[in-house]
Design a protein around this motif. Structure first.
Motif: not given
Length: 291
Positions: A176, A205, A208, A250, A252
């Protein structure tokens, strides 16, 4: 003494001599069975290990002989294998493409099948590493690296054989970096650790609610101060491919999107219930993009 009696006595003496030889220390009947090599300590553990007796030891003439053409993936991986061995304290082994293996060599080949299965066959004279495809052969090399790293002389492998296949098709780790920035070098180190233990996926990731970590041309102000450029992404992807790791990026969204909606408020919902409050302890306008 009668001749017949003499013959009987001679036969009895001979029989006693044979019995004595078989039961004496060092005799055939008393010889201890050869010690069978236990499965070497490898992470993850090798499946179906069949141990033999003795060991194979690298020599000054040992080579890595690859059943592949120069420039093939099998040869490229063998050169990485040689580099890794040198970094672990093993003498650097020359890589020979398309040659014939001889005593003391490590032979690398592939079976042309689909999948990541591999085989390791160690005798006192040679080592043969095989894979269903290049990835399988690479995993066999990783296992040998671990065995040599933990051997006392960094040059010996126990005699034995294994056939191994990963139990799960996808074996991954998520990092992350949206909430906590990782340097490109740290990500590369993680990729190398994944390959060492036969993981094949890095779930990256990147965005966010807190931060958007991609420094994209034409979107000045969207990315956080510590972010990744397109060149960074390419460097990570190329490094991962070298070690048979797939990068799964990713983004998000549509939720977890406050960093994006703060940059461009028009992405937010008009509906207050979707725009203002996630829970009673947190006010986070723009958390979900109005797709």
């Amino acid at each position: 003494m009668p001749r017949k009696a003499a013959r009987l006595i001679s036969a009895a003496v001979a029989a006693l001599a044979v019995i004595g030889a078989l039961s004496a220390p060092g005799g055939a009947a008393a010889a201890a069975p050869a010690e069978v090599a236990a499965a070497p300590a490898v992470v993850p553990p090798l499946q179906n290990w069949s141990g033999g007796s003795g060991q194979f030891t690298l020599t000054r003439r040992s080579r890595i002989v690859v059943d592949g053409a120069p420039g093939s993936r099998l040869v490229t991986d063998a050169r990485t294998f040689a580099d890794d061995l040198a970094s672990l304290g093993v003498r650097r082994l020359p890589v020979v493409a398309g040659g014939t293996a001889r005593k003391g060599d490590i032979e690398v080949t592939e079976r042309g099948n689909v999948g990541e299965g591999f085989g390791i066959d160690v005798t006192r004279d040679s080592v043969r590493l095989s894979g269903d495809g290049p990835t399988g052969a690479f995993y066999a090399e990783q296992s040998v690296e671990q065995i040599l790293k933990t051997s006392d002389d960094h040059a010996s492998l126990p005699v034995g054989a294994t056939r191994d296949t990963p139990a799960q098709r996808t074996r991954g780790l998520m990092v992350d970096t949206a909430r906590t920035y990782w340097s490109v070098e740290s990500i590369k180190q993680t990729i190398r650790q994944l390959a060492w233990t036969k993981f094949n996926t890095l779930h990256w990731h990147l965005t966010d609610s807190e931060f958007f970590r991609l420094d994209l041309p034409g979107y000045e102000g969207l990315a956080a101060a510590q972010s990744y450029t397109p060149a960074d992404l390419r460097a990570v992807q190329d490094y991962a491919a070298r070690f048979h790791v797939t990068v799964l990026p990713e983004f998000d969204i549509p939720a977890h999107a406050t960093a994006m909606s703060k940059y461009r408020p028009g992405l937010r919902w008009d509906c207050a219930s979707m725009n203002a409050i996630i829970d009673t302890a947190r006010v986070d306008p723009g958390f979900t993009v109005d797709i």
